[in-house]
Structure formats: C-alpha cells, structure tokens
Design an enzyme around this catalytic site. Structure first.
Site, PDB file in Angstrom:
ATOM      1  N   HIS A   1       0.836  -1.198   0.000  1.00  0.00           N
ATOM      2  CA  HIS A   1       0.000   0.000   0.000  1.00  0.00           C
ATOM      3  C   HIS A   1       0.872   1.250   0.000  1.00  0.00           C
ATOM      4  CE1 HIS A   1      -3.948   1.807   0.789  1.00  0.00           C
ATOM      5  NE2 HIS A   1      -3.161   2.816   1.058  1.00  0.00           N
TER       6      HIS A   1
ATOM      7  N   TYR B   1      -7.974  10.624   4.276  1.00  0.00           N
ATOM      8  CA  TYR B   1      -7.997  11.557   5.403  1.00  0.00           C
ATOM      9  C   TYR B   1      -8.888  12.729   5.024  1.00  0.00           C
ATOM     10  CZ  TYR B   1      -3.685   9.215   7.054  1.00  0.00           C
ATOM     11  OH  TYR B   1      -2.754   8.308   7.488  1.00  0.00           O
TER      12      TYR B   1
ATOM     13  N   PRO C   1      -2.873   7.029  17.454  1.00  0.00           N
ATOM     14  CA  PRO C   1      -2.882   6.245  16.214  1.00  0.00           C
ATOM     15  C   PRO C   1      -2.921   7.095  14.938  1.00  0.00           C
ATOM     16  CG  PRO C   1      -4.968   5.996  17.385  1.00  0.00           C
ATOM     17  CD  PRO C   1      -4.090   6.840  18.251  1.00  0.00           C
TER      18      PRO C   1
ATOM     19  N   LYS D   1       1.976   4.428  14.059  1.00  0.00           N
ATOM     20  CA  LYS D   1       3.367   4.146  14.418  1.00  0.00           C
ATOM     21  C   LYS D   1       3.520   3.111  15.533  1.00  0.00           C
ATOM     22  CE  LYS D   1       5.475   7.335  11.889  1.00  0.00           C
ATOM     23  NZ  LYS D   1       6.037   6.882  10.629  1.00  0.00           N
TER      24      LYS D   1
ATOM     25  N   TYR E   1       6.214   9.452   7.223  1.00  0.00           N
ATOM     26  CA  TYR E   1       4.968   8.685   7.277  1.00  0.00           C
ATOM     27  C   TYR E   1       5.264   7.183   7.287  1.00  0.00           C
ATOM     28  CZ  TYR E   1       0.087   7.608   5.948  1.00  0.00           C
ATOM     29  OH  TYR E   1      -1.200   7.147   5.887  1.00  0.00           O
TER      30      TYR E   1
HETATM   31  P1  RFL Z   1      -0.049  -4.625  23.194  1.00  0.00           P
HETATM   32  O1  RFL Z   1      -0.400  -5.015  21.811  1.00  0.00           O
HETATM   33  O2  RFL Z   1      -1.015  -3.796  23.968  1.00  0.00           O
HETATM   34  O3  RFL Z   1       0.239  -5.977  23.985  1.00  0.00           O
HETATM   35  C1  RFL Z   1       0.402  -5.972  25.381  1.00  0.00           C
HETATM   36  C2  RFL Z   1       0.062  -7.348  25.886  1.00  0.00           C
HETATM   37  O4  RFL Z   1       0.300  -7.395  27.290  1.00  0.00           O
HETATM   38  C3  RFL Z   1      -0.783  -8.067  27.929  1.00  0.00           C
HETATM   39  N1  RFL Z   1      -0.803  -7.588  29.334  1.00  0.00           N
HETATM   40  C4  RFL Z   1      -0.282  -8.302  30.352  1.00  0.00           C
HETATM   41  N2  RFL Z   1       0.306  -9.506  30.385  1.00  0.00           N
HETATM   42  C5  RFL Z   1       0.760  -9.950  31.588  1.00  0.00           C
HETATM   43  N3  RFL Z   1       0.620  -9.235  32.745  1.00  0.00           N
HETATM   44  C6  RFL Z   1       0.030  -8.019  32.738  1.00  0.00           C
HETATM   45  N4  RFL Z   1      -0.104  -7.315  33.879  1.00  0.00           N
HETATM   46  C7  RFL Z   1      -0.450  -7.501  31.504  1.00  0.00           C
HETATM   47  N5  RFL Z   1      -1.064  -6.347  31.143  1.00  0.00           N
HETATM   48  C8  RFL Z   1      -1.260  -6.422  29.836  1.00  0.00           C
HETATM   49  C9  RFL Z   1      -1.990  -7.676  27.116  1.00  0.00           C
HETATM   50  O5  RFL Z   1      -3.067  -8.598  27.273  1.00  0.00           O
HETATM   51  C10 RFL Z   1      -1.410  -7.701  25.699  1.00  0.00           C
HETATM   52  O6  RFL Z   1      -1.521  -8.974  25.112  1.00  0.00           O
HETATM   53  O7  RFL Z   1       1.348  -3.859  23.263  1.00  0.00           O
HETATM   54  P2  RFL Z   1       2.656  -3.911  22.312  1.00  0.00           P
HETATM   55  O8  RFL Z   1       3.118  -5.308  22.119  1.00  0.00           O
HETATM   56  O9  RFL Z   1       3.560  -2.897  22.874  1.00  0.00           O
HETATM   57  O10 RFL Z   1       2.137  -3.437  20.861  1.00  0.00           O
HETATM   58  C11 RFL Z   1       1.681  -2.115  20.676  1.00  0.00           C
HETATM   59  C12 RFL Z   1       0.602  -2.096  19.593  1.00  0.00           C
HETATM   60  O11 RFL Z   1      -0.408  -3.035  19.918  1.00  0.00           O
HETATM   61  C13 RFL Z   1      -0.017  -0.693  19.441  1.00  0.00           C
HETATM   62  O12 RFL Z   1       0.983   0.293  19.513  1.00  0.00           O
HETATM   63  C14 RFL Z   1      -0.737  -0.532  18.086  1.00  0.00           C
HETATM   64  O13 RFL Z   1      -1.902  -1.330  18.061  1.00  0.00           O
HETATM   65  C15 RFL Z   1      -1.088   0.939  17.839  1.00  0.00           C
HETATM   66  N6  RFL Z   1      -1.902   1.096  16.630  1.00  0.00           N
HETATM   67  C16 RFL Z   1      -1.323   1.083  15.373  1.00  0.00           C
HETATM   68  N7  RFL Z   1       0.014   0.925  15.242  1.00  0.00           N
HETATM   69  C17 RFL Z   1       0.595   0.833  14.008  1.00  0.00           C
HETATM   70  O14 RFL Z   1       1.831   0.697  13.922  1.00  0.00           O
HETATM   71  N8  RFL Z   1      -0.152   0.905  12.843  1.00  0.00           N
HETATM   72  C18 RFL Z   1      -1.533   1.062  12.903  1.00  0.00           C
HETATM   73  O15 RFL Z   1      -2.188   1.069  11.855  1.00  0.00           O
HETATM   74  C19 RFL Z   1      -2.156   1.180  14.196  1.00  0.00           C
HETATM   75  N9  RFL Z   1      -3.507   1.315  14.326  1.00  0.00           N
HETATM   76  C20 RFL Z   1      -3.299   1.238  16.751  1.00  0.00           C
HETATM   77  C21 RFL Z   1      -4.079   1.334  15.579  1.00  0.00           C
HETATM   78  C22 RFL Z   1      -3.921   1.263  18.014  1.00  0.00           C
HETATM   79  C23 RFL Z   1      -5.293   1.427  18.110  1.00  0.00           C
HETATM   80  N10 RFL Z   1      -5.869   1.491  19.399  1.00  0.00           N
HETATM   81  C24 RFL Z   1      -5.680   0.414  20.318  1.00  0.00           C
HETATM   82  C25 RFL Z   1      -6.098   2.786  19.936  1.00  0.00           C
HETATM   83  C26 RFL Z   1      -5.449   1.467  15.680  1.00  0.00           C
HETATM   84  C27 RFL Z   1      -6.068   1.515  16.943  1.00  0.00           C
HETATM   85  C28 RFL Z   1      -7.565   1.649  17.041  1.00  0.00           C
END
Ligand code: RFL
Length: 399
Positions: free
Chosen positions: A72, A202, A294, A298, A396
């Site tokens: 993309h 956007y 978001p 990133k 980006y």
């Molecule tokens: P995660 O994915 O939140 O995983 C954390 C894990 O820890 C567990 N956990 C625990 N485990 C043991 N003991 C505890 N006390 C614990 N507390 C929590 C949880 O169950 C979970 O499994 O963190 P990680 O690995 O740092 O990854 C970060 C990403 O998930 C996050 O930054 C992205 O999803 C952000 N984000 C996007 N990032 C991109 O690079 N490209 C995107 O297109 C993008 N779109 C988004 C997004 C985040 C969004 N939200 C959640 C606001 C779109 C959305 C809607």
C-alpha cells in the site's frame, strides 16, 4: 519458576522479542494475562512500515504477511471542496506500507514461537516486578483462578502495554513521564465492508476529521472525530454512515461501500513517553515505553523495532557477556520514539482543528479560526511542494 528473560505480554513487542531470543538460544518465557483466543482476535493496527517488514523478514517472521498482506502506498487528503493524492512509494525514500491486520501478525508470531518450542503462560497476569534494581528481579503473577506465583529472572522485559505491571512497578521518583492529551477523540470503527477507495483517506472537514483505512478485501477501518465523552454506542449505524459520507465527500468523490459495524471503540488521542526505558534489569518496550496516538500508525511499528533492539542487547549480555548494547537501549529507542511522536503530533494538527484554549469541543470541529487557516495552508503546502511531500513520505513510512 525461572527464566533468564521473563517477558510480560504477548502483543507484537513481546512476541517479536520472544521469537528473536529463542532463535538466539536465550532462555525466556512469555507471561500473558489474557487467554490465547483473546490475543489472537484483538483487532488494532493494520499498517506496517517497510522497516518493520524488513525486521520480520530478517528473522524469518514475514511469511504470512508476504502471503496475505497487501502492499500500500497511496494516501488521499480530502477537504470540503477538493482532494489530492500522494503516492509515497514515489516520494521520500520510496518506501511503502504493508496492510496486514495486527491480530494476524500476532497469530503468526505466536505460532512460530510455539513451533520453535517457546514457553508461554496464558491467563497469567503479572502483578508486580520486584528487585529490578539488582541482577535477580522477580515477577509476582496470578493465574486465571487467582492463584499467586513468582518468577525469577535475570532480566524482565515489560511488553505489557500502557496499563501493564512494568509501568506500575516503577517508583515515582525514578521515571519521568512526558504526557500530552491532544484534546481530540476518535470513534474507531471496523466495518464488514470492502474498502471504499484504493488509498488511505484523510478527510479534513469543518465537522471534524474522518478517516478510511483498508484492512482486508472484506473489512475496512473508519475513524470519526467525535466530542470527548461520546459513548461507543451513542451513534446509530445510519448516523455513522451519513457522517462518514458527508465528511469524506461521497457526493463529489463517489459513494462509500457500507456494511455492518462489527467493532466500535472510543479513542482519546493521547501520547506519552517514559524516560528512561531501562531501570536496572527491567526494560520497557512498545506501548509500555510510550503510547503514541494512532494518527500516524506508528505504535506497532515502534514496538517491533524496539523489540529487535532489545533482543540484540539481551543476547549480547547473556550470550557474549557484552553489556554495551543493553546500556544503549534506552537512548537508542528514545530517539526513534520522539521522532515518531513529533510526526504523529504534526499529523494530529494537520487533521484536526486546534481546540480553543480551555474550551471544550462541542460536536463540530470547534477550534480557532486562525489555526484553521494555518491548517489549510499546511495542507496546501503538502499538495504543492515536492520538498514537503518528500518530508511527509519519509516520516509517514519511516522511523
Ligand atoms: P499490546 O499489543 O497492547 O500488547 C500488550 C500485551 O500485554 C498483555 N498484558 C499483560 N500480560 C501480563 N501481565 C500483565 N499485567 C499484563 N497487562 C497487559 C496484554 O493482554 C497484551 O496482550 O502492546 P505492544 O506489544 O507494545 O504493541 C503495541 C501495539 O499493539 C499498538 O501500539 C498498536 O496497536 C497501535 N496502533 C497502530 N500501530 C501501528 O503501527 N499501525 C496502525 O495502523 C495502528 N492502528 C493502533 C491502531 C492502536 C489502536 N488502538 C488500540 C487505539 C489502531 C487503533 C484503534
């Protein structure tokens, strides 16, 4: 129980770290609070940058992404009276995104980790990390039935997100938290509907921002800026589609392909960064290290990058008795994190009106008319200046 490295959390950060440590022959375990089913179905990110794909490829973790992900490279900006496109694979460093839903990446990483013999405990929540000032940290855990337990480690990797135990365990005086509430709220939607345009969309509209992002041929993510405090279920499906069509200019640019809304979440756009990211034998990674709004997609990309840097550091320390790379972890990651934060903040101010100082948002975009003109000028520069476009493309897709 014990392991050289105890990893908290099985999101992108924890699973990349676990896979890389296993491949390097480092003894590790992942403790995950949620059940496996929950982890594998949590829909969040979708846009993976070129450098993320390169990291996954370097470690043989990109097979599913290569097979099912989609390349993309175009985004389209829409205003009330106009639109323009940027093909960022032809700008900046010529990099592009891969669209691959986060839950599929997580599933691939998990399967790979388990196939390689990796240890993981689901439904095992970390309660607190202790004694990380020294070389024998411990992690107090509780399983699904509420039974307490304790893990002993040499290093603990806090990959457990913004509300995890790693952050909670840091003494207040030891860490500085830089925080910003961007005073913007999005209603994040997943629609069971094919994408409506062949680009990220956007819309910068007087009624507020609207976004369109493909996830798969059958599923599309949409975002609608809504007033702070809006409940996820407050808007009917009909109102959502009407508002999306209005802000995205469907009348002028073509109708949206609607379908059932299968997930809704309200996201207050917030950012924070913790400094430093190392506290003795405890490291912060991914969302635990810093939360990024978001707006520029990133978060997951930073998580993968930091996990690779930490894996290198832990491997050097544990396998080769070289503490140097671990000592550099915090400063190295913070440079990437702040760069991403700066761009993400720039995107927020491009896509949303600056709220009036002290004023609450009230449905429409609100905001100061002066800032609004600045925002349109910024869009105009992006539309017309090749230098501006190159800068945009590089930031980006890159880190
Ligand atoms: P995660 O994915 O939140 O995983 C954390 C894990 O820890 C567990 N956990 C625990 N485990 C043991 N003991 C505890 N006390 C614990 N507390 C929590 C949880 O169950 C979970 O499994 O963190 P990680 O690995 O740092 O990854 C970060 C990403 O998930 C996050 O930054 C992205 O999803 C952000 N984000 C996007 N990032 C991109 O690079 N490209 C995107 O297109 C993008 N779109 C988004 C997004 C985040 C969004 N939200 C959640 C606001 C779109 C959305 C809607």
């Amino acid at each position: 129980d014990s392991a050289d490295v105890v990893i908290l959390g099985a999101g992108p950060a924890g699973l990349v770290l676990g896979n890389l440590l296993r491949a390097a022959g480092v003894d590790c375990v992942i403790l995950e609070r949620a059940a496996r089913e929950h982890v594998q179905t949590r829909a969040r990110a979708g846009y993976l940058a070129q450098h993320t794909v390169s990291i996954l490829e370097r470690h043989g973790l990109a097979e599913g992404l290569r097979r099912r992900g989609q390349e993309h490279a175009v985004c389209e900006f829409r205003t009330e009276d106009d639109r323009f496109r940027l093909d960022y694979s032809l700008l900046g460093k010529g990099e592009q995104h891969w669209v691959y839903p986060q839950q599929e990446l997580v599933t691939d990483l998990l399967n790979r980790y388990l196939t390689a013999g990796g240890r993981i405990c689901f439904q095992t929540g970390a309660e607190a990390v202790r004694d990380f000032g020294g070389t024998r940290p411990t992690v107090d855990v509780r399983d699904a039935d509420g039974r307490p337990g304790r893990w002993h480690a040499r290093y603990v990797a806090g990959c457990d997100g913004r509300h995890g135990a790693a952050r909670r365990s840091l003494p207040a005086g030891a860490v500085r938290r830089y925080h910003r509430d961007h005073a913007v709220t999005w209603l994040g939607l997943l629609a069971q509907a094919p994408p409506s345009l062949d680009a990220v969309g956007y819309a910068v509209h007087p009624r507020g921002f609207a976004g369109h992002m493909a996830r798969s041929p059958e599923v599309t993510r949409y975002y609608l800026q809504v007033p702070r405090g809006t409940a996820p279920g407050a808007w009917s499906g009909e109102r959502i589609w009407d508002e999306l069509a209005l802000r995205l200019g469907a009348a002028a640019h073509g109708p949206l392909r609607s379908g059932p809304i299968v997930q809704r979440a309200v996201v207050d756009l917030e950012s924070d960064v913790l400094e430093p990211l190392r506290h003795g034998s405890l490291f912060l990674v991914g969302d635990a290290a810093g939360l990024i709004s978001p707006s520029a997609a990133k978060g997951a990309n930073l998580a993968v990058l930091e996990a690779e840097i930490l894996a290198d550091g832990l491997t050097a320390a544990l396998r080769h008795s070289d503490p140097g790379p671990l000592d550099r972890y915090s400063a190295q990651c913070l440079a990437y994190i702040w760069r991403a934060q700066e761009f993400s903040h720039w995107m927020i101010r491009l896509l949303h009106a600056e709220p009036e100082a002290g004023g609450a948002q009230d449905g429409a975009d609100g905001g100061s008319p002066f800032q609004d003109r600045l925002r349109h000028s910024r869009l105009q520069a992006l539309r017309s200046s090749r230098t501006q476009q190159d800068w945009f493309a590089e930031n980006y897709v890159g880190l």
